[in-house]
Scaffold this active site. Sequence first.
Site, PDB file in Angstrom:
ATOM      1  N   SER A   1     -27.032  31.971 -20.352  1.00  0.00           N
ATOM      2  CA  SER A   1     -25.518  32.208 -20.680  1.00  0.00           C
ATOM      3  C   SER A   1     -24.939  31.221 -21.476  1.00  0.00           C
ATOM      4  O   SER A   1     -25.442  30.428 -22.332  1.00  0.00           O
ATOM      5  CB  SER A   1     -24.940  32.905 -19.568  1.00  0.00           C
ATOM      6  OG  SER A   1     -23.537  33.152 -19.911  1.00  0.00           O
TER       7      SER A   1
ATOM      8  N   HIS B   1     -21.190  39.349 -21.401  1.00  0.00           N
ATOM      9  CA  HIS B   1     -22.500  39.740 -21.755  1.00  0.00           C
ATOM     10  C   HIS B   1     -22.245  41.457 -21.915  1.00  0.00           C
ATOM     11  O   HIS B   1     -23.549  42.114 -21.621  1.00  0.00           O
ATOM     12  CB  HIS B   1     -23.678  39.350 -21.395  1.00  0.00           C
ATOM     13  CG  HIS B   1     -23.702  37.751 -21.238  1.00  0.00           C
ATOM     14  ND1 HIS B   1     -24.015  37.016 -22.474  1.00  0.00           N
ATOM     15  CD2 HIS B   1     -23.584  36.961 -20.286  1.00  0.00           C
ATOM     16  CE1 HIS B   1     -23.849  35.803 -22.061  1.00  0.00           C
ATOM     17  NE2 HIS B   1     -23.764  35.546 -20.967  1.00  0.00           N
TER      18      HIS B   1
END
Length: 308
Positions: free
Chosen positions: A89, A193
Amino acid sequence: MLVLVAPGQGAQTPGFLTDWLALPGAADRVAAWSDAIGLDLAHFGTKADADEIRDTAVAQPLLVAAGLLSAAALGDMSEIAPGVVAGHSVGEITAAVFAGVLDDTAALTLVRRRGLAMAEAAAVTETGMSALLGGDPEVSVAHLEKLGLTPANVNGAGQIVAAGTMEQLAALNEDKPEGVRKVVPLKVAGAFHTHHMAPAVDKLAEAAKALTPADPKVTYVSNKDGRAVAAGTEVLDRLVGQVANPVRWDLCMETFKELGVTAIIEVCPGGTLTGLAKRALPGVKTLALKTPADLDAARELVAEHTQA
């Protein structure tokens, strides 16, 4: 072959930068970064409580700063000489610095904009993320989709992270997929996400226009699909788009295996990714940089597994 990895949001804990800032030159470096992005990183890394550093706009630059600071304490990239770099991430921005795609200031400027944009997107609807421990991935993914949740992080080693509204996550807690032992809420402030982050993509793309990325100097593995990316412009494009797309850390670890990785060092605040590697990559040595006390062991691992 050594891989250097950087963790994502949720790995931070109160005071985790305190010992690192005591190292020679560290406080000055962090002060310069803080001035550059308008955020007191030293304060948030030493004195802020768990709720303050849970704030997306704070957590993301703080994590990138911690990763860069701990890696610099280990040595410069020519000394560490990793064969592969990757990040989970927001950790992908840290990894972009390790690969030479971005410099420190560019990375911190980008992650500051990323954190602000994602915090703004998260404020539209109350959302969050929860980790599913155990179970069959295919069964779990189908169950999540039935509940309207997104498998936002497919981490491998039996771990999937679901993201969505708080109501959807509450329903998951009451109705776990078959075989899942536990559902653990994560210390994040949004459904990262997922489509909930779509408004942040355009803002991040605008910020990225001001940057001039270089091509990676070492193998850079993207958590969009686990592929090695050779062009700096593509790395930057993926950093932008990844905000609203699932993280496939399972595929990154598959690539590590294919490339013949023998050791993994996870920069501060380490522990999450090395924990996954211990389960998914048996035989690969792992080390997490939690405090400066871990540096000597990390240097020994570098000496054993470096490509230089």
